[in-house]
Design a protein around this motif. Structure first.
Motif, PDB file in Angstrom:
ATOM      1  N   LYS A 278       0.987  -0.982   0.123  1.00 35.60           N
ATOM      2  CA  LYS A 278      -0.159  -0.310  -0.084  1.00 35.60           C
ATOM      3  C   LYS A 278       1.297   1.334   0.269  1.00 35.60           C
ATOM      4  O   LYS A 278       2.544   1.124   0.529  1.00 35.60           O
ATOM      5  CB  LYS A 278      -0.516   0.195   1.405  1.00 35.60           C
ATOM      6  CG  LYS A 278      -1.642   1.454   1.579  1.00 35.60           C
ATOM      7  CD  LYS A 278      -2.313   0.877   3.007  1.00 35.60           C
ATOM      8  CE  LYS A 278      -3.961   2.560   2.303  1.00 35.60           C
ATOM      9  NZ  LYS A 278      -4.620   2.471   3.812  1.00 35.60           N
ATOM     10  N   ALA A 279       0.219   2.569  -1.069  1.00 35.33           N
ATOM     11  CA  ALA A 279       1.314   3.742  -0.908  1.00 35.33           C
ATOM     12  C   ALA A 279       0.354   4.483  -0.902  1.00 35.33           C
ATOM     13  O   ALA A 279      -0.709   4.418  -1.246  1.00 35.33           O
ATOM     14  CB  ALA A 279       2.239   3.583  -2.080  1.00 35.33           C
ATOM     15  N   GLY A 280       0.249   5.732  -0.064  1.00 31.49           N
ATOM     16  CA  GLY A 280      -0.703   6.907  -0.413  1.00 31.49           C
ATOM     17  C   GLY A 280      -2.079   6.622   0.689  1.00 31.49           C
ATOM     18  O   GLY A 280      -1.490   5.296   1.456  1.00 31.49           O
ATOM     19  N   SER A 294       7.959  -0.173  -2.310  1.00 29.49           N
ATOM     20  CA  SER A 294       7.314   0.711  -2.651  1.00 29.49           C
ATOM     21  C   SER A 294       7.186   1.810  -1.934  1.00 29.49           C
ATOM     22  O   SER A 294       8.338   2.025  -0.626  1.00 29.49           O
ATOM     23  CB  SER A 294       5.593  -0.056  -2.109  1.00 29.49           C
ATOM     24  OG  SER A 294       6.070  -0.415  -1.154  1.00 29.49           O
ATOM     25  N   ALA A 295       6.936   2.873  -2.828  1.00 32.09           N
ATOM     26  CA  ALA A 295       7.068   4.243  -2.338  1.00 32.09           C
ATOM     27  C   ALA A 295       6.001   5.413  -2.572  1.00 32.09           C
ATOM     28  O   ALA A 295       5.049   5.062  -3.446  1.00 32.09           O
ATOM     29  CB  ALA A 295       8.719   4.536  -2.983  1.00 32.09           C
ATOM     30  N   SER A 296       5.577   5.375  -1.651  1.00 30.21           N
ATOM     31  CA  SER A 296       3.816   6.663  -1.446  1.00 30.21           C
ATOM     32  C   SER A 296       5.126   8.418  -2.803  1.00 30.21           C
ATOM     33  O   SER A 296       6.001   8.561  -2.122  1.00 30.21           O
ATOM     34  CB  SER A 296       3.622   7.649  -0.388  1.00 30.21           C
ATOM     35  OG  SER A 296       3.397   6.970   0.077  1.00 30.21           O
ATOM     36  N   ILE A 297       4.333   8.221  -3.460  1.00 36.56           N
ATOM     37  CA  ILE A 297       4.934  10.020  -4.303  1.00 36.56           C
ATOM     38  C   ILE A 297       4.346  10.920  -3.582  1.00 36.56           C
ATOM     39  O   ILE A 297       2.682  11.015  -3.640  1.00 36.56           O
ATOM     40  CB  ILE A 297       4.245   9.730  -5.648  1.00 36.56           C
ATOM     41  CG1 ILE A 297       4.922   8.553  -6.220  1.00 36.56           C
ATOM     42  CG2 ILE A 297       5.393  10.844  -6.531  1.00 36.56           C
ATOM     43  CD1 ILE A 297       4.833   8.336  -7.362  1.00 36.56           C
ATOM     44  N   GLU A 298       4.350  12.046  -4.032  1.00 32.31           N
ATOM     45  CA  GLU A 298       4.386  13.568  -2.966  1.00 32.31           C
ATOM     46  C   GLU A 298       3.031  13.728  -3.287  1.00 32.31           C
ATOM     47  O   GLU A 298       2.276  13.892  -4.598  1.00 32.31           O
ATOM     48  CB  GLU A 298       6.007  14.071  -3.056  1.00 32.31           C
ATOM     49  CG  GLU A 298       5.288  15.648  -2.270  1.00 32.31           C
ATOM     50  CD  GLU A 298       6.178  17.104  -2.625  1.00 32.31           C
ATOM     51  OE1 GLU A 298       5.738  18.018  -2.593  1.00 32.31           O
ATOM     52  OE2 GLU A 298       7.079  16.327  -3.123  1.00 32.31           O
ATOM     53  N   GLY A 299       2.407  14.123  -2.436  1.00 33.08           N
ATOM     54  CA  GLY A 299       1.389  14.758  -2.837  1.00 33.08           C
ATOM     55  C   GLY A 299       0.492  15.893  -2.705  1.00 33.08           C
ATOM     56  O   GLY A 299       1.536  16.537  -1.880  1.00 33.08           O
ATOM     57  N   PHE A 300      -0.474  17.021  -3.052  1.00 35.19           N
ATOM     58  CA  PHE A 300      -0.988  17.616  -3.253  1.00 35.19           C
ATOM     59  C   PHE A 300      -0.917  17.675  -1.826  1.00 35.19           C
ATOM     60  O   PHE A 300      -1.692  17.663  -0.824  1.00 35.19           O
ATOM     61  CB  PHE A 300      -2.125  18.568  -4.067  1.00 35.19           C
ATOM     62  CG  PHE A 300      -2.501  19.987  -3.850  1.00 35.19           C
ATOM     63  CD1 PHE A 300      -1.161  20.712  -4.398  1.00 35.19           C
ATOM     64  CD2 PHE A 300      -3.643  20.429  -4.125  1.00 35.19           C
ATOM     65  CE1 PHE A 300      -1.856  21.626  -4.675  1.00 35.19           C
ATOM     66  CE2 PHE A 300      -4.244  21.682  -3.656  1.00 35.19           C
ATOM     67  CZ  PHE A 300      -2.932  22.479  -4.156  1.00 35.19           C
ATOM     68  N   GLN A 301      -0.422  19.729  -0.816  1.00 38.56           N
ATOM     69  CA  GLN A 301      -0.805  19.802  -0.433  1.00 38.56           C
ATOM     70  C   GLN A 301      -0.651  18.741   1.518  1.00 38.56           C
ATOM     71  O   GLN A 301      -1.204  18.605   2.342  1.00 38.56           O
ATOM     72  CB  GLN A 301      -2.341  20.314   0.219  1.00 38.56           C
ATOM     73  CG  GLN A 301      -2.512  21.456  -0.402  1.00 38.56           C
ATOM     74  CD  GLN A 301      -3.754  22.050  -0.448  1.00 38.56           C
ATOM     75  OE1 GLN A 301      -4.590  21.414   0.045  1.00 38.56           O
ATOM     76  NE2 GLN A 301      -3.796  23.637  -0.597  1.00 38.56           N
ATOM     77  N   ASN A 302       1.126  17.890   1.571  1.00 40.35           N
ATOM     78  CA  ASN A 302       1.864  17.673   1.843  1.00 40.35           C
ATOM     79  C   ASN A 302       0.736  16.129   2.568  1.00 40.35           C
ATOM     80  O   ASN A 302       0.791  15.207   3.194  1.00 40.35           O
ATOM     81  CB  ASN A 302       1.499  17.951   3.627  1.00 40.35           C
ATOM     82  CG  ASN A 302       2.222  19.103   3.459  1.00 40.35           C
ATOM     83  OD1 ASN A 302       3.622  18.895   2.881  1.00 40.35           O
ATOM     84  ND2 ASN A 302       1.837  20.295   4.190  1.00 40.35           N
ATOM     85  N   SER A 303      -0.115  15.787   1.038  1.00 39.39           N
ATOM     86  CA  SER A 303      -0.565  14.056   1.476  1.00 39.39           C
ATOM     87  C   SER A 303      -0.071  13.334   0.781  1.00 39.39           C
ATOM     88  O   SER A 303       1.135  13.103   0.668  1.00 39.39           O
ATOM     89  CB  SER A 303      -2.075  14.147   0.258  1.00 39.39           C
ATOM     90  OG  SER A 303      -1.467  14.730  -0.705  1.00 39.39           O
ATOM     91  N   ALA A 308       4.429   4.294  -6.365  1.00 39.09           N
ATOM     92  CA  ALA A 308       4.996   3.350  -6.769  1.00 39.09           C
ATOM     93  C   ALA A 308       5.269   2.118  -6.441  1.00 39.09           C
ATOM     94  O   ALA A 308       5.787   1.815  -5.198  1.00 39.09           O
ATOM     95  CB  ALA A 308       6.219   4.072  -7.189  1.00 39.09           C
ATOM     96  N   PHE A 309       5.570   1.594  -7.166  1.00 40.32           N
ATOM     97  CA  PHE A 309       5.732  -0.387  -6.958  1.00 40.32           C
ATOM     98  C   PHE A 309       6.633  -0.841  -7.910  1.00 40.32           C
ATOM     99  O   PHE A 309       5.942  -1.095  -9.260  1.00 40.32           O
ATOM    100  CB  PHE A 309       4.582  -0.935  -6.565  1.00 40.32           C
ATOM    101  CG  PHE A 309       3.523  -0.439  -6.195  1.00 40.32           C
ATOM    102  CD1 PHE A 309       3.294  -0.897  -4.477  1.00 40.32           C
ATOM    103  CD2 PHE A 309       2.173   0.619  -6.627  1.00 40.32           C
ATOM    104  CE1 PHE A 309       1.923   0.037  -3.792  1.00 40.32           C
ATOM    105  CE2 PHE A 309       1.452   0.721  -6.079  1.00 40.32           C
ATOM    106  CZ  PHE A 309       1.381   1.238  -4.742  1.00 40.32           C
ATOM    107  N   LEU A 310       7.648  -1.543  -7.517  1.00 40.78           N
ATOM    108  CA  LEU A 310       9.086  -2.317  -8.067  1.00 40.78           C
ATOM    109  C   LEU A 310       8.465  -3.985  -8.087  1.00 40.78           C
ATOM    110  O   LEU A 310       8.197  -4.484  -7.186  1.00 40.78           O
ATOM    111  CB  LEU A 310      10.378  -1.642  -7.943  1.00 40.78           C
ATOM    112  CG  LEU A 310      11.564  -2.613  -8.811  1.00 40.78           C
ATOM    113  CD1 LEU A 310      11.740  -1.812 -10.343  1.00 40.78           C
ATOM    114  CD2 LEU A 310      12.868  -2.295  -8.683  1.00 40.78           C
ATOM    115  N   ILE A 311       7.844  -4.012  -9.513  1.00 45.59           N
ATOM    116  CA  ILE A 311       7.841  -5.551  -9.546  1.00 45.59           C
ATOM    117  C   ILE A 311       8.213  -6.254 -10.555  1.00 45.59           C
ATOM    118  O   ILE A 311       8.874  -5.894 -10.977  1.00 45.59           O
ATOM    119  CB  ILE A 311       6.050  -5.685 -10.513  1.00 45.59           C
ATOM    120  CG1 ILE A 311       5.262  -4.374  -9.503  1.00 45.59           C
ATOM    121  CG2 ILE A 311       5.721  -7.039 -10.036  1.00 45.59           C
ATOM    122  CD1 ILE A 311       4.058  -5.113  -9.532  1.00 45.59           C
ATOM    123  N   ASP A 312       9.121  -7.559  -9.795  1.00 42.06           N
ATOM    124  CA  ASP A 312      10.001  -8.727 -10.727  1.00 42.06           C
ATOM    125  C   ASP A 312       9.220  -9.626 -11.328  1.00 42.06           C
ATOM    126  O   ASP A 312       7.717 -10.528 -10.550  1.00 42.06           O
ATOM    127  CB  ASP A 312      10.945  -9.311  -9.087  1.00 42.06           C
ATOM    128  CG  ASP A 312      11.687 -10.613  -9.692  1.00 42.06           C
ATOM    129  OD1 ASP A 312      11.409  -9.867 -11.386  1.00 42.06           O
ATOM    130  OD2 ASP A 312      12.762 -10.005  -9.458  1.00 42.06           O
TER     131      ASP A 312
END
Length: 537
Positions: A278-280, A294-303, A308-312
């Motif tokens: 899960k991200a975000g 996996s990583a959360s990508i910066e959202g609007f107004q600090n959300s 993003a998910f790196l899948i093998d």
């Protein structure tokens, strides 16, 4: 020397000049090449409005078995579902004595695009109507100076169809005095009964094991795990049988809960498992292939924003995939949409340059899916395709996103068994259905073999029974349609084919990388009818 011959590519080239006996079908998706052979019904004079900037241009009209189509050009960019002055009137029975009297026609249907509603006049009764009651579809959902729309030819009230004959009259006007036609009366249109090209093709089931099936699905406020809508969504997911899923709008459940449910619906073969992350706030990835990072990508107004998910993809393919699932801000938050799209593209740029939270190898396939909510400016979609970042002070410089120096591509799925491309519809909303969900991908290393937006009410009972579905499952499960894309990974990433690369290397410089994914392919002459030369580096 033996060569690997790209048979499918050659087949396409050799058949590219095949002619079609059928007339081209109008498809409502916000592109207009299919209108090229349709004659202009009226070409309005520029500058004939009484005041303001809005000015109607050329109008085209067409039809198929089920819909009346319009292509409308203007001299300035507007949003047809927000703050405009345009009104449409249709004399459906070609009788000036019935309906609303305007410009010497009797309009049985009128629609105000700025008010997002209209009126019909069956049997002399005046009834307020909205888009879903007349089967209205408009594209694009973003601002433009050209639009296309469809209106159903089967509008039944009091047991009668509003369209009662072969001919209709069309009149358009705006609040600033512009109108089409300029004189009295309407644009006369006679319904055509032509043999049209088939509806867009799709395959409900994956046609080849070498393909990789991805699903993007906004399941509306945790609906997948709710008692009311969950069973319907479960049936849909089971029928579609994806290998990688990007979910949006699952806020209150963990990714392990989501994966457990998917595992019960689609038990993995040979002792496998459904991997998950899960991200975000609401983004989930569930995959039959391991999720490495996996990583959360910066959202609007600090959300937290998007994920993003790196899948093998091994052992099926000899590569990884950067899989991004997104849910950008809705409605009037144009700033937030552009901000989050910029953040997504900056994340991809940094991943390619090995300076981001996730790093990817050269030529790693990249896919972006999700509910993008593109309803304002066309710029956010363009950023996803060409890497033109708007907020450069925040997210850095522009870049060309695909590995081969080209833009990403938009899969543009059509709705199953319909001449329409929408992914969201809600009869309780004043906004007509639109394409809000997307598949964006790196075409340098992915080819899309099959894609569609699944609408269960477009199938007969026998088909639905085969998959344990009923007609309203998709409609009642969520306000978004599930999107499917079957991707083909090229030969150089596919171990199923690498053993068949039979090349005599005795006369080849050993320093050459024979499996390099960058080819300079030349075929000539093109087109050809007998012999041809094929070369590649």
């Amino acid at each position: 020397m033996k060569y690997l011959l790209p048979i499918l590519a050659l087949f396409f080239l050799l058949n590219s000049n095949a002619s079609h006996a059928q007339s081209e079908r109008i498809l409502i998706e916000g592109e207009f090449g299919d209108w090229s052979d349709i004659p202009v019904a009226f070409d309005d004079e520029i500058g004939d409005q009484s005041f303001g900037n809005f000015d109607l241009g050329s109008i085209k009209i067409s039809n198929d078995e089920d819909y009346l189509f319009f292509k409308i050009e203007t001299n300035s960019e507007i949003n047809l579902q927000d703050y405009n002055d345009l009104n449409l009137y249709i004399d459906c029975d070609n009788n000036a004595e019935t309906g609303f009297q305007i410009n010497e026609i009797g309009a049985d249907l009128s629609f105000s695009f700025s008010d997002l509603c209209g009126t019909i006049y069956p049997n002399g009764i005046e009834l307020k109507i909205f888009h879903h009651q007349i089967g209205m579809f408009i594209a694009p959902t973003v601002s433009s100076d050209v639009f296309e729309m469809a209106i159903s030819r089967n509008i039944i009230y009091f047991g009668e169809n509003l369209f009662q004959g072969a001919e209709v009259q069309i009149f358009l006007d705006s609040d600033n005095g512009d109108k089409v036609p300029n004189g009295a009366g309407g644009l006369s249109y006679i319904f055509q009964d032509l043999e049209l090209e088939p509806l867009p093709e799709f395959s409900f089931e994956k046609q080849d094991n070498e393909l990789l099936r991805l699903l993007s699905y906004n399941v509306k406020f945790d609906g997948l795990l709710e008692a009311g809508t969950g069973p319907r969504l479960e049936k849909v997911i089971k029928a579609l049988s994806p290998e990688i899923i990007g979910f949006q709008e699952i806020y209150d459940h963990s990714s392990s809960q989501v994966a457990q449910l998917v595992s019960e619906l689609l038990p993995p073969a040979n002792g496998g498992t459904w991997y998950h992350a899960k991200a975000g706030p609401d983004i989930h990835a569930v995959s039959l292939f391991p999720i490495i990072q996996s990583a959360s990508i910066e959202g609007f107004q600090n959300s937290q924003g998007n994920g993003a998910f790196l899948i093998d993809l091994r052992p099926k393919y000899d590569c990884e995939m950067l899989f991004i699932s997104a849910h950008t801000p809705c409605c009037n938050n144009e700033t937030g949409r552009q901000f989050e799209v910029d953040a997504i593209m900056a994340f991809i740029r940094d991943a390619k340059n090995n300076v981001g939270e996730i790093s990817i190898d050269q030529n790693t396939p990249i896919v972006i899916v999700g509910d993008m909510n593109f309803v304002g400016s066309p710029d956010p979609l363009q950023t996803l395709l060409d890497g033109d970042i708007f907020y450069e002070a925040q997210f850095g410089e522009d870049f060309i996103p695909d590995w081969d120096g080209n833009d990403f591509l938009d899969a543009k799925p059509y709705v199953t068994n319909k001449p329409l491309s929408y992914t969201w519809r809600n009869s309780e909303s004043s906004y007509s259905p639109g394409r809000l969900d997307f598949f964006i991908y790196s075409a340098s290393n992915l080819s899309i073999e099959n894609t569609f937006a699944f609408e269960s009410d477009a199938f007969d009972a026998a088909f639905l029974s085969q998959y344990s579905l009923v007609a309203d499952d998709v409609n009642q499960g969520s306000d978004h349609l599930p999107l499917i894309a079957d991707f083909k990974i090229p030969l150089f990433f596919n171990p199923l084919y690498q053993d068949s690369l039979l090349i005599d290397t005795s006369s080849v410089d050993s320093s050459l990388d024979l499996l390099s994914p960058v080819f300079d392919l030349k075929i000539g002459p093109n087109p050809c009818s007998d012999y041809f030369d094929l070369s590649f580096d």
